[in-house]
Design a protein around this motif. Structure first.
Motif, PDB file in Angstrom:
ATOM      1  N   ALA A 198       0.834  -1.205   0.000  1.00  0.00           N
ATOM      2  CA  ALA A 198       0.000   0.000   0.000  1.00  0.00           C
ATOM      3  C   ALA A 198       0.868   1.254   0.000  1.00  0.00           C
ATOM      4  O   ALA A 198       0.585   2.225  -0.713  1.00  0.00           O
ATOM      5  N   PHE A 199       1.952   1.227   0.784  1.00  0.00           N
ATOM      6  CA  PHE A 199       2.868   2.364   0.827  1.00  0.00           C
ATOM      7  C   PHE A 199       3.505   2.599  -0.539  1.00  0.00           C
ATOM      8  O   PHE A 199       3.621   3.749  -0.995  1.00  0.00           O
ATOM      9  N   LEU A 200       3.918   1.507  -1.185  1.00  0.00           N
ATOM     10  CA  LEU A 200       4.549   1.636  -2.498  1.00  0.00           C
ATOM     11  C   LEU A 200       3.574   2.192  -3.534  1.00  0.00           C
ATOM     12  O   LEU A 200       3.957   3.010  -4.382  1.00  0.00           O
ATOM     13  N   VAL A 201       2.306   1.749  -3.454  1.00  0.00           N
ATOM     14  CA  VAL A 201       1.301   2.256  -4.386  1.00  0.00           C
ATOM     15  C   VAL A 201       1.074   3.747  -4.172  1.00  0.00           C
ATOM     16  O   VAL A 201       1.048   4.538  -5.120  1.00  0.00           O
ATOM     17  N   VAL A 202       0.917   4.132  -2.898  1.00  0.00           N
ATOM     18  CA  VAL A 202       0.714   5.552  -2.579  1.00  0.00           C
ATOM     19  C   VAL A 202       1.922   6.371  -3.010  1.00  0.00           C
ATOM     20  O   VAL A 202       1.781   7.455  -3.601  1.00  0.00           O
ATOM     21  N   ALA A 203       3.122   5.861  -2.723  1.00  0.00           N
ATOM     22  CA  ALA A 203       4.336   6.569  -3.113  1.00  0.00           C
ATOM     23  C   ALA A 203       4.428   6.702  -4.630  1.00  0.00           C
ATOM     24  O   ALA A 203       4.837   7.748  -5.153  1.00  0.00           O
ATOM     25  N   GLY A 204       4.027   5.631  -5.332  1.00  0.00           N
ATOM     26  CA  GLY A 204       4.045   5.682  -6.796  1.00  0.00           C
ATOM     27  C   GLY A 204       3.081   6.709  -7.348  1.00  0.00           C
ATOM     28  O   GLY A 204       3.407   7.440  -8.293  1.00  0.00           O
ATOM     29  N   VAL A 205       1.881   6.783  -6.744  1.00  0.00           N
ATOM     30  CA  VAL A 205       0.893   7.772  -7.181  1.00  0.00           C
ATOM     31  C   VAL A 205       1.394   9.187  -6.928  1.00  0.00           C
ATOM     32  O   VAL A 205       1.286  10.071  -7.786  1.00  0.00           O
ATOM     33  N   ILE A 206       1.952   9.406  -5.735  1.00  0.00           N
ATOM     34  CA  ILE A 206       2.482  10.730  -5.401  1.00  0.00           C
ATOM     35  C   ILE A 206       3.618  11.112  -6.341  1.00  0.00           C
ATOM     36  O   ILE A 206       3.721  12.264  -6.802  1.00  0.00           O
ATOM     37  N   PHE A 207       4.469  10.143  -6.645  1.00  0.00           N
ATOM     38  CA  PHE A 207       5.580  10.403  -7.557  1.00  0.00           C
ATOM     39  C   PHE A 207       5.064  10.780  -8.947  1.00  0.00           C
ATOM     40  O   PHE A 207       5.569  11.706  -9.586  1.00  0.00           O
ATOM     41  N   ALA A 208       4.040  10.040  -9.409  1.00  0.00           N
ATOM     42  CA  ALA A 208       3.465  10.321 -10.729  1.00  0.00           C
ATOM     43  C   ALA A 208       2.844  11.714 -10.758  1.00  0.00           C
ATOM     44  O   ALA A 208       2.983  12.455 -11.749  1.00  0.00           O
ATOM     45  N   ILE A 209       2.167  12.082  -9.669  1.00  0.00           N
ATOM     46  CA  ILE A 209       1.574  13.421  -9.587  1.00  0.00           C
ATOM     47  C   ILE A 209       2.653  14.492  -9.623  1.00  0.00           C
ATOM     48  O   ILE A 209       2.537  15.509 -10.322  1.00  0.00           O
ATOM     49  N   ALA A 210       3.711  14.250  -8.849  1.00  0.00           N
ATOM     50  CA  ALA A 210       4.799  15.227  -8.792  1.00  0.00           C
ATOM     51  C   ALA A 210       5.446  15.420 -10.165  1.00  0.00           C
ATOM     52  O   ALA A 210       5.703  16.549 -10.591  1.00  0.00           O
ATOM     53  N   ILE A 211       5.695  14.308 -10.854  1.00  0.00           N
ATOM     54  CA  ILE A 211       6.290  14.387 -12.185  1.00  0.00           C
ATOM     55  C   ILE A 211       5.370  15.134 -13.147  1.00  0.00           C
ATOM     56  O   ILE A 211       5.814  15.967 -13.953  1.00  0.00           O
ATOM     57  N   SER A 212       4.071  14.844 -13.057  1.00  0.00           N
ATOM     58  CA  SER A 212       3.103  15.519 -13.933  1.00  0.00           C
ATOM     59  C   SER A 212       3.078  17.016 -13.682  1.00  0.00           C
ATOM     60  O   SER A 212       3.091  17.820 -14.623  1.00  0.00           O
ATOM     61  N   ILE A 213       3.055  17.407 -12.405  1.00  0.00           N
ATOM     62  CA  ILE A 213       3.010  18.837 -12.058  1.00  0.00           C
ATOM     63  C   ILE A 213       4.298  19.541 -12.485  1.00  0.00           C
ATOM     64  O   ILE A 213       4.267  20.642 -13.043  1.00  0.00           O
ATOM     65  N   ILE A 214       5.429  18.905 -12.225  1.00  0.00           N
ATOM     66  CA  ILE A 214       6.713  19.508 -12.605  1.00  0.00           C
ATOM     67  C   ILE A 214       6.790  19.685 -14.114  1.00  0.00           C
ATOM     68  O   ILE A 214       7.237  20.724 -14.621  1.00  0.00           O
ATOM     69  N   SER A 215       6.356  18.650 -14.849  1.00  0.00           N
ATOM     70  CA  SER A 215       6.374  18.724 -16.311  1.00  0.00           C
ATOM     71  C   SER A 215       5.507  19.871 -16.824  1.00  0.00           C
ATOM     72  O   SER A 215       5.907  20.623 -17.725  1.00  0.00           O
ATOM     73  N   GLN A 216       4.312  20.006 -16.235  1.00  0.00           N
ATOM     74  CA  GLN A 216       3.423  21.086 -16.654  1.00  0.00           C
ATOM     75  C   GLN A 216       3.991  22.455 -16.275  1.00  0.00           C
ATOM     76  O   GLN A 216       3.854  23.420 -17.023  1.00  0.00           O
ATOM     77  N   TYR A 217       4.622  22.526 -15.110  1.00  0.00           N
ATOM     78  CA  TYR A 217       5.222  23.780 -14.665  1.00  0.00           C
ATOM     79  C   TYR A 217       6.373  24.179 -15.588  1.00  0.00           C
ATOM     80  O   TYR A 217       6.521  25.363 -15.946  1.00  0.00           O
ATOM     81  N   VAL A 218       7.170  23.207 -16.008  1.00  0.00           N
ATOM     82  CA  VAL A 218       8.275  23.477 -16.931  1.00  0.00           C
ATOM     83  C   VAL A 218       7.729  23.975 -18.265  1.00  0.00           C
ATOM     84  O   VAL A 218       8.284  24.902 -18.881  1.00  0.00           O
ATOM     85  N   ASP A 219       6.629  23.364 -18.723  1.00  0.00           N
ATOM     86  CA  ASP A 219       6.006  23.820 -19.975  1.00  0.00           C
ATOM     87  C   ASP A 219       5.537  25.266 -19.876  1.00  0.00           C
ATOM     88  O   ASP A 219       5.675  26.047 -20.825  1.00  0.00           O
ATOM     89  N   ILE A 220       4.995  25.613 -18.712  1.00  0.00           N
ATOM     90  CA  ILE A 220       4.540  26.997 -18.498  1.00  0.00           C
ATOM     91  C   ILE A 220       5.711  27.962 -18.561  1.00  0.00           C
ATOM     92  O   ILE A 220       5.647  29.034 -19.203  1.00  0.00           O
ATOM     93  N   LEU A 221       6.811  27.599 -17.902  1.00  0.00           N
ATOM     94  CA  LEU A 221       8.000  28.458 -17.904  1.00  0.00           C
ATOM     95  C   LEU A 221       8.557  28.606 -19.313  1.00  0.00           C
ATOM     96  O   LEU A 221       8.976  29.716 -19.719  1.00  0.00           O
ATOM     97  N   ASN A 222       8.558  27.511 -20.064  1.00  0.00           N
ATOM     98  CA  ASN A 222       9.057  27.572 -21.454  1.00  0.00           C
ATOM     99  C   ASN A 222       8.180  28.487 -22.307  1.00  0.00           C
ATOM    100  O   ASN A 222       8.699  29.257 -23.136  1.00  0.00           O
ATOM    101  N   ASP A 223       6.872  28.415 -22.096  1.00  0.00           N
ATOM    102  CA  ASP A 223       5.968  29.280 -22.851  1.00  0.00           C
ATOM    103  C   ASP A 223       6.207  30.733 -22.501  1.00  0.00           C
ATOM    104  O   ASP A 223       6.169  31.620 -23.390  1.00  0.00           O
ATOM    105  N   LEU A 224       6.451  31.026 -21.228  1.00  0.00           N
ATOM    106  CA  LEU A 224       6.697  32.417 -20.806  1.00  0.00           C
ATOM    107  C   LEU A 224       8.004  32.936 -21.381  1.00  0.00           C
ATOM    108  O   LEU A 224       8.112  34.121 -21.759  1.00  0.00           O
ATOM    109  N   MET A 225       9.005  32.081 -21.452  1.00  0.00           N
ATOM    110  CA  MET A 225      10.322  32.495 -21.961  1.00  0.00           C
ATOM    111  C   MET A 225      10.255  32.768 -23.466  1.00  0.00           C
ATOM    112  O   MET A 225      10.990  33.591 -23.990  1.00  0.00           O
ATOM    113  N   GLU A 226       9.354  32.044 -24.139  1.00  0.00           N
ATOM    114  CA  GLU A 226       9.220  32.280 -25.576  1.00  0.00           C
ATOM    115  C   GLU A 226       8.444  33.562 -25.854  1.00  0.00           C
ATOM    116  O   GLU A 226       8.576  34.176 -26.894  1.00  0.00           O
TER     117      GLU A 226
END
Length: 226
Positions: A198-226
């Protein structure tokens, strides 16, 4: 499992809140894999409900024997740690049932069938007919259990002792207590393993969320820089 449930609820609230705080046109800058607001919550809830229904349906199919799980059970019985534990649980139930059966007027064939069926394990129930045949051919209960090559020596020794002394019920009750203690140890081990999973599943979900948010945040920064 509680942690997993909390994680599922938190994700749902996050999807809803993202939609509530977003006031501009188009999608919010950050979403949960494209899900946000009431519509996203509805889709997310439907996915969770589908997964839960699938799990419940699978358990029901296994319980009602709509799915043949015998090959899977045979595989589990061979796994180190898991196999011996499953056998311990089965023999714990079997010894209690055999003790009660032998304390009545039930004949040996019926006692064998009833005790084996309490295991709810095809590894044992598949031996019912062959074991009953040993009895009908004049063999003793110990002979029937021994020829199946499914039972440990301590169980067979206890059963033989009970037959010789004429006290099978009392002997089986005594060894049933021992196997019940072993079963409790296995249950505790399963609880620990379930907690880790259960811990591994929760950790995996949190990790996936974090990666998704970071990826979207990076896309936002790239759009602003352009």
């Amino acid at each position: 499992m509680i942690e997993l449930g909390i994680c599922v609820v938190v994700i749902g609230l996050m999807i809803l809140i993202i939609g509530m705080v977003h006031t501009g046109p188009g999608e919010p800058g950050i979403t949960f894999f494209g899900l946000y607001g009431l519509r996203g919550l509805a889709i997310y809830s439907a996915i969770v409900a589908l997964i839960m229904a699938s799990v419940v349906g699978l358990l029901f199919a296994v319980k009602t024997e709509l799915i043949n799980v015998a090959p899977f059970i045979r595989l589990l019985m061979q796994l180190p740690g898991i196999g011996p534990g499953i056998k311990t649980l089965a023999i714990s139930r079997l010894t209690w049932a055999l003790s009660m059966a032998c304390d009545t007027e039930i004949d040996a064939c019926k006692a064998i069938e009833l005790s084996l069926r309490t295991t709810a394990n095809t590894y044992y129930t598949s031996q019912i007919e062959s074991m009953q045949l040993v009895i009908t051919q004049g063999g003793e209960m110990t002979d029937a259990f021994q020829q199946s090559n499914r039972f440990p020596d301590d169980f067979l020794d206890a059963l033989q002792t009970g037959e010789i002394s004429g006290r099978i019920s009392e002997t089986m009750e005594h060894i049933a207590v021992e196997y019940e203690q072993k079963a409790k140890i296995f249950y505790r081990m399963l609880t620990v393993i379930a907690g880790i999973l259960a811990f591994l599943v929760v950790a995996g979900v949190i990790f996936a969320i974090a990666i998704s948010i970071i990826s979207q945040y990076v896309d936002i920064l790239n759009d602003l820089m352009e």
